[in-house]
Design an enzyme around this catalytic site. Sequence first.
Site, PDB file in Angstrom:
ATOM      1  N   ARG A  91       0.858  -1.204   0.000  1.00 41.72           N
ATOM      2  CA  ARG A  91       0.000   0.000   0.000  1.00 41.72           C
ATOM      3  C   ARG A  91       0.888   1.246   0.000  1.00 41.72           C
ATOM      4  O   ARG A  91       0.572   2.243  -0.638  1.00 41.72           O
ATOM      5  CB  ARG A  91      -0.954  -0.004   1.198  1.00 41.72           C
ATOM      6  CG  ARG A  91      -1.748   1.279   1.348  1.00 41.72           C
ATOM      7  CD  ARG A  91      -3.030   1.174   2.175  1.00 41.72           C
ATOM      8  NE  ARG A  91      -2.950   0.302   3.309  1.00 41.72           N
ATOM      9  CZ  ARG A  91      -2.270   0.536   4.444  1.00 41.72           C
ATOM     10  NH1 ARG A  91      -1.602   1.672   4.603  1.00 41.72           N
ATOM     11  NH2 ARG A  91      -2.254  -0.347   5.420  1.00 41.72           N
ATOM     12  N   LYS A 145      -8.787   6.479 -19.180  1.00 42.43           N
ATOM     13  CA  LYS A 145      -9.144   7.004 -20.506  1.00 42.43           C
ATOM     14  C   LYS A 145      -7.932   6.923 -21.444  1.00 42.43           C
ATOM     15  O   LYS A 145      -7.465   5.844 -21.716  1.00 42.43           O
ATOM     16  CB  LYS A 145      -9.679   8.434 -20.340  1.00 42.43           C
ATOM     17  CG  LYS A 145     -10.811   8.535 -19.295  1.00 42.43           C
ATOM     18  CD  LYS A 145     -12.006   7.744 -19.707  1.00 42.43           C
ATOM     19  CE  LYS A 145     -13.175   7.674 -18.744  1.00 42.43           C
ATOM     20  NZ  LYS A 145     -13.040   7.935 -17.357  1.00 42.43           N
ATOM     21  N   ASP A 165      -8.018  19.057 -14.646  1.00 37.57           N
ATOM     22  CA  ASP A 165      -8.279  17.688 -15.080  1.00 37.57           C
ATOM     23  C   ASP A 165      -7.932  17.619 -16.568  1.00 37.57           C
ATOM     24  O   ASP A 165      -8.632  18.188 -17.404  1.00 37.57           O
ATOM     25  CB  ASP A 165      -9.756  17.347 -14.829  1.00 37.57           C
ATOM     26  CG  ASP A 165     -10.082  15.899 -15.167  1.00 37.57           C
ATOM     27  OD1 ASP A 165      -9.391  15.316 -16.026  1.00 37.57           O
ATOM     28  OD2 ASP A 165     -11.042  15.364 -14.595  1.00 37.57           O
ATOM     29  N   TYR A 213     -17.087  16.421 -15.514  1.00 36.88           N
ATOM     30  CA  TYR A 213     -17.561  15.036 -15.503  1.00 36.88           C
ATOM     31  C   TYR A 213     -18.560  14.861 -14.350  1.00 36.88           C
ATOM     32  O   TYR A 213     -18.312  15.338 -13.231  1.00 36.88           O
ATOM     33  CB  TYR A 213     -16.354  14.101 -15.350  1.00 36.88           C
ATOM     34  CG  TYR A 213     -16.733  12.696 -14.980  1.00 36.88           C
ATOM     35  CD1 TYR A 213     -17.606  11.951 -15.779  1.00 36.88           C
ATOM     36  CD2 TYR A 213     -16.250  12.099 -13.823  1.00 36.88           C
ATOM     37  CE1 TYR A 213     -17.977  10.665 -15.429  1.00 36.88           C
ATOM     38  CE2 TYR A 213     -16.607  10.807 -13.474  1.00 36.88           C
ATOM     39  CZ  TYR A 213     -17.477  10.102 -14.275  1.00 36.88           C
ATOM     40  OH  TYR A 213     -17.842   8.836 -13.920  1.00 36.88           O
TER      41      TYR A 213
HETATM   42  C1  PLP Z   1     -12.785  14.103 -17.305  1.00 38.88           C
HETATM   43  C2  PLP Z   1     -12.897  12.975 -16.307  1.00 38.88           C
HETATM   44  N1  PLP Z   1     -12.298  13.092 -15.109  1.00 38.88           N
HETATM   45  C3  PLP Z   1     -12.378  12.105 -14.178  1.00 38.88           C
HETATM   46  C4  PLP Z   1     -13.097  10.953 -14.417  1.00 38.88           C
HETATM   47  C5  PLP Z   1     -13.189   9.903 -13.348  1.00 38.88           C
HETATM   48  O1  PLP Z   1     -12.302   8.859 -13.590  1.00 38.88           O
HETATM   49  P1  PLP Z   1     -12.535   7.331 -13.173  1.00 38.88           P
HETATM   50  O2  PLP Z   1     -13.772   6.858 -13.878  1.00 38.88           O
HETATM   51  O3  PLP Z   1     -11.272   6.665 -13.593  1.00 38.88           O
HETATM   52  O4  PLP Z   1     -12.723   7.319 -11.684  1.00 38.88           O
HETATM   53  C6  PLP Z   1     -13.729  10.788 -15.659  1.00 38.88           C
HETATM   54  C7  PLP Z   1     -14.488   9.553 -15.937  1.00 38.88           C
HETATM   55  O5  PLP Z   1     -15.225   9.469 -16.903  1.00 38.88           O
HETATM   56  C8  PLP Z   1     -13.631  11.826 -16.624  1.00 38.88           C
HETATM   57  O6  PLP Z   1     -14.238  11.742 -17.825  1.00 38.88           O
END
Ligand code: PLP
Length: 386
Positions: free
Chosen positions: A53, A202, A177, A105
């Site tokens: 961990r 992604k 992000d 998101y």
């Molecule tokens: C722009 C963006 N940020 C964060 C996330 C969250 O990521 P995760 O699904 O890996 O937890 C997503 C998920 O679709 C996303 O599209």
Amino acid sequence: MAAVKQPWDMETVCVHAGVEPEPHTGAIMTPIFQTSTYVQKGPGQHLGYDYSRGGNPTRTALEQALAALEGARYGLSFASGLAAEQAIAQTLSPGDHVIVSDDVYGGTGRLFRRLFAQYGIEFEFLDLRDLDSLGRAVKDRTRVIWVESPTNPLLKINDIAKVAEIAHRAGARLVVDNTFCSPILQRPLALGADIVVHSTTKYIGGHSDLIGGALMLDHEALAEQLRFIQFAGGAVSSPFECFLLLRSIKTLALRMRKHSDNALAFARALEESGAFRQVIYPGLESHPQHALARSQMSGFSGIVSVYLSGGLPRVSRFLGRLRIFALAESLGGVESLVNHPELMTHASVPPELREKLGINAELLRFSVGVEHAADLIEDVRQALAD
Ligand SMILES: Cc1ncc(COP(=O)(O)O)c(C=O)c1O
């Protein structure tokens, strides 16, 4: 350990970042260290790892690669994008104020509204394209400004350098992000951001076969705090996921070029067809912030959003006829996907905000993969035939 900044081109960084031959065997690829613990010579006498961990050699290699990708000193890998976001939220205290771009998101909004607001942290959702209203919204207790660019799903472009100036004048941190661009197409730290977040699920993962998240940053004390949260909270990525990500990163630059080329050809064809009420893609001259996108991105990535008139019945017929685009959540994989944000990824956004933003029954978000662009365009053409 802080990663060494390399003067290499991104194509070279992708292939070599973070990875050293394994010292015992010379294996050129980092093995999957599938172990929970490490034998100690005496109490506290170990080789740098005591429990997985806290640290694992496969994760160390990945974290160095992630740091190198964003040109950052530090990289941290998490079990998901939301786990990485949660670690940032866990640096906040009751009474802190956070400004978040309104078109984020759905899961990011849900994390803040449903989990962290109950601890007395105030989240304010704003259209961050309007820098005057952002300037007015900043308070003494604003600690973080949280930006997506392009936003999900409406692909608005936020001016990262200008938002960074506003954040820093107020003593707040800018979090970007960068999931939609990947480090190949946009470098938020160079534009003034303090922390970069990725859902590595992604583009960085790129093959729709893992869930992961990452943080990259330069600030040493903040990196230590986030490292402690990662260790104490335990939302770490498994050795196997780290191995998959290391493998994916090697082709990231190649994939991003192909995603961007395909998406531009696809968006242009959809716009020229006249079959859609609106085609939204930062690489189109018709995008209202095309010039800003050009100035802060080196490619426009693979996401294209459209409005298809005719309400849910027509949209559902269209989705049912697509042969290559699979109807699924997520994005950024080599295979093309299509998503209905209102009923899928953004169902948790409060209905009044969805309506204000324009996330309605007629909005679709395509994740354009690396298939041949002509096949993808033909897939949409045949699915439109009523
Ligand atoms: C722009 C963006 N940020 C964060 C996330 C969250 O990521 P995760 O699904 O890996 O937890 C997503 C998920 O679709 C996303 O599209």
